[in-house]
Design an enzyme around this catalytic site. Structure first.
Site, PDB file in Angstrom:
ATOM      1  N   ASP A 104      26.569  63.663  13.462  1.00  8.13           N
ATOM      2  CA  ASP A 104      26.292  64.282  14.745  1.00  8.13           C
ATOM      3  C   ASP A 104      24.958  65.006  14.618  1.00  8.13           C
ATOM      4  OD1 ASP A 104      26.010  65.806  16.962  1.00  8.13           O
ATOM      5  OD2 ASP A 104      27.991  66.749  16.881  1.00  8.13           O
ATOM      6  N   TYR A 164      30.658  71.704  15.518  1.00  9.65           N
ATOM      7  CA  TYR A 164      30.880  71.504  16.950  1.00  9.65           C
ATOM      8  C   TYR A 164      30.375  70.124  17.343  1.00  9.65           C
ATOM      9  CZ  TYR A 164      30.720  72.317  22.007  1.00  9.65           C
ATOM     10  OH  TYR A 164      30.900  72.236  23.372  1.00  9.65           O
ATOM     11  N   LYS A 224      20.160  67.179  23.083  1.00  4.02           N
ATOM     12  CA  LYS A 224      19.172  68.258  22.992  1.00  4.02           C
ATOM     13  C   LYS A 224      17.724  67.732  22.968  1.00  4.02           C
ATOM     14  CE  LYS A 224      22.592  71.540  21.733  1.00  4.02           C
ATOM     15  NZ  LYS A 224      23.770  71.456  20.900  1.00  4.02           N
TER      16      LYS A 224
HETATM   17  C1  LIG Z   1      25.171  70.978  21.377  1.00  2.00           C
HETATM   18  C2  LIG Z   1      25.940  70.107  20.486  1.00  2.00           C
HETATM   19  C3  LIG Z   1      26.854  69.158  20.969  1.00  2.00           C
HETATM   20  C4  LIG Z   1      27.238  69.084  22.413  1.00  2.00           C
HETATM   21  O1  LIG Z   1      26.189  68.703  23.237  1.00  2.00           O
HETATM   22  P1  LIG Z   1      26.279  69.028  24.814  1.00  2.00           P
HETATM   23  O2  LIG Z   1      25.023  68.410  25.355  1.00  2.00           O
HETATM   24  O3  LIG Z   1      26.355  70.504  24.928  1.00  2.00           O
HETATM   25  O4  LIG Z   1      27.502  68.370  25.316  1.00  2.00           O
HETATM   26  C5  LIG Z   1      27.433  68.305  20.075  1.00  2.00           C
HETATM   27  N1  LIG Z   1      27.151  68.371  18.763  1.00  2.00           N
HETATM   28  C6  LIG Z   1      26.282  69.262  18.262  1.00  2.00           C
HETATM   29  C7  LIG Z   1      25.992  69.256  16.804  1.00  2.00           C
HETATM   30  C8  LIG Z   1      25.663  70.174  19.093  1.00  2.00           C
HETATM   31  O5  LIG Z   1      24.842  71.090  18.576  1.00  2.00           O
END
Ligand SMILES: *Cc1c(COP(=O)(O)O)cnc(C)c1O
Length: 428
Positions: free
Chosen positions: A239, A144, A267
């Site tokens: 990511d 994601y 995060k």
């Molecule tokens: C949570 C998450 C996102 C998205 O971040 P948001 O602040 O919810 O837009 C992107 N990549 C990873 C790996 C994530 O865990």
């Protein structure tokens, strides 16, 4: 446990907010029942509107590495707010947190702050496309990267074919530039690169996957991706929105000693306020406006409250040399306790764990990619989830989520959690 007030609040919310939630993962659609409305949280615990207390393993889906309402973060935000909440002008604290982040993370010279992980990943691929002058990206099924169009592509019929949109609203035109690969499958990536010679700008990956449960990379996988990128003029994007400042001060780059070309954060870096960031070495970051041609902007980017929270978070992490060890020890303890409890009751399961990330899969096969994660028994998970909830343990309402261990969890909390698993396992 009673959820009377949560139920009433959910009824009201559904009338004015789609599905009653501002982000779908908060709904209980996958497990049934009514989402719990949080009222407050402190340390390892979250309290709901009915006055129930839960040991929290979601932790706002990752940011609360040090526990809820962590005093240095709360104090920093309050102090900042008194001086004004946004200026649309540069502020000193932006440089301060950027310097600290650049010093903690390997292989980056510059960082730009945005408001979410979604924005970070979206901007990172635009930058990669601008820098390489190529269009296509490879992503991995089950990873994601936020909800921007290019990433809302899931595994269609085989990874070699072009992706098909899995959300209405994502155009075929966008979808055809996103190629899908299987996580932990280097051969699959090689085939895709071979079939799309000179068209791929970037490979984007969660270097430790956390959005299909927790799936660490197999030996040699990330190294292999690095080599493929090097020999094909492709940028490797890590990511690290979930893993950054969590699995090591320098993220998975540091943990596995592999350099990415662009790194995305979110995060933990915001300490619970809306923050994302992306970073790279100078030659790439200098491609960004206002010094380069790739446009990227944000009215509230680098917001002083958000930067104050993030800075307090990073300073604490950076100053605590034993933090990552402590987190890993707690996670290991929990892993062993849960495994024993499930084994005692002959419940088929697989547990994945790395650092402070752990996931329990009700499946006997190794969970190494999206397909194997999807094999877990969802009926068992539902029972497990509601059983835990009713014993005051809050895990994510989906079998595809990682549990996040925080420094605020005590061994008594972990023992309480393990005891709950032992009770529930009898009925699984
Ligand atoms: C949570 C998450 C996102 C998205 O971040 P948001 O602040 O919810 O837009 C992107 N990549 C990873 C790996 C994530 O865990």
């Amino acid at each position: 446990m009673l959820y009377k007030r949560s139920s009433a609040l959910f009824q009201d919310a559904q009338k004015v907010i789609p599905g009653g939630v501002n982000s779908p993962v908060r709904a209980f659609n996958a497990v049934g029942g009514t989402p719990i409305f949080a009222k407050s949280a402190k340390g390892a615990y979250v309290y709901d509107e009915d006055g129930n207390r839960f040991i929290d393993y979601i932790n706002s889906w990752g940011p609360m590495l040090l526990g809820h309402a962590f005093p240095p973060v709360v104090d920093a935000v309050i102090e900042k707010a008194k001086q004004g909440t946004s200026f649309g002008m540069p502020t000193a604290i932006e440089t301060e947190i950027a310097e600290l982040a650049v010093s903690m993370v390997p292989n980056i010279d510059k960082i730009r702050f945005v408001n979410s992980g979604t924005e970070a990943c979206m901007s990172a691929i635009r930058l990669a496309r601008g820098f390489t002058k190529k269009d296509k990206i490879i992503k991995f099924a089950g990873c994601y990267h936020g909800h921007s169009d290019s990433f809302l592509i899931a595994a269609g019929s085989g990874a070699i074919t072009f992706g098909t949109p899995n959300s209405p609203g994502v155009t075929e035109g966008t979808a055809k530039d996103t190629l899908l690969a299987r996580y932990n499958d280097l051969e699959n990536v090689k085939e895709l690169v071979e079939a799309n010679k000179d068209a791929i700008a970037a490979i984007i990956i969660e270097p430790v996957a956390g959005n299909m449960g927790c799936i660490p990379p197999v030996e040699g996988f990330l190294e292999g991706l690095r080599a493929i990128c090097d020999s094909n003029d492709i940028l490797l994007i890590f990511d690290e929105v979930m893993t950054g400042f969590r699995l090591a001060n320098g993220g998975v780059q540091a943990l596995k000693n592999i350099n990415a070309d662009i790194v995305c954060f979110g995060k933990v870096v915001g300490g619970g306020l809306p923050v994302g960031a992306f970073a790279a070495r100078n030659e790439i970051m200098n491609y960004l406006a206002p010094i380069g041609p790739v446009y990227q902007a944000g009215t509230l980017s680098g917001n002083p409250l958000a930067m104050a929270a993030g800075l307090a978070m990073l300073k604490t992490i950076n100053a605590d040399a034993d933090l990552m060890n402590r987190l890993e020890e707690k996670t290991k303890y929990l892993h062993n306790g849960i495994a024993d409890a499930l084994n005692k009751n002959k419940v088929t399961h697989t547990i994945n764990r790395i650092g402070s990330m752990i996931s329990v899969h009700f499946s006997e096969d190794a969970v190494v990619d999206f397909d194997s994660a999807a094999k877990g028994n969802n009926e068992t998970f539902k029972k497990f989830f509601h059983g835990m909830l009713n014993k005051g343990i809050y895990i994510a309402p989906s079998a595809f989520e990682t549990w996040f261990i925080t420094d605020a969890l005590s061994y008594e909390d972990l023992n309480e959690t393990i005891a709950a698993v032992e009770e529930i396992a009898k009925d699984l």
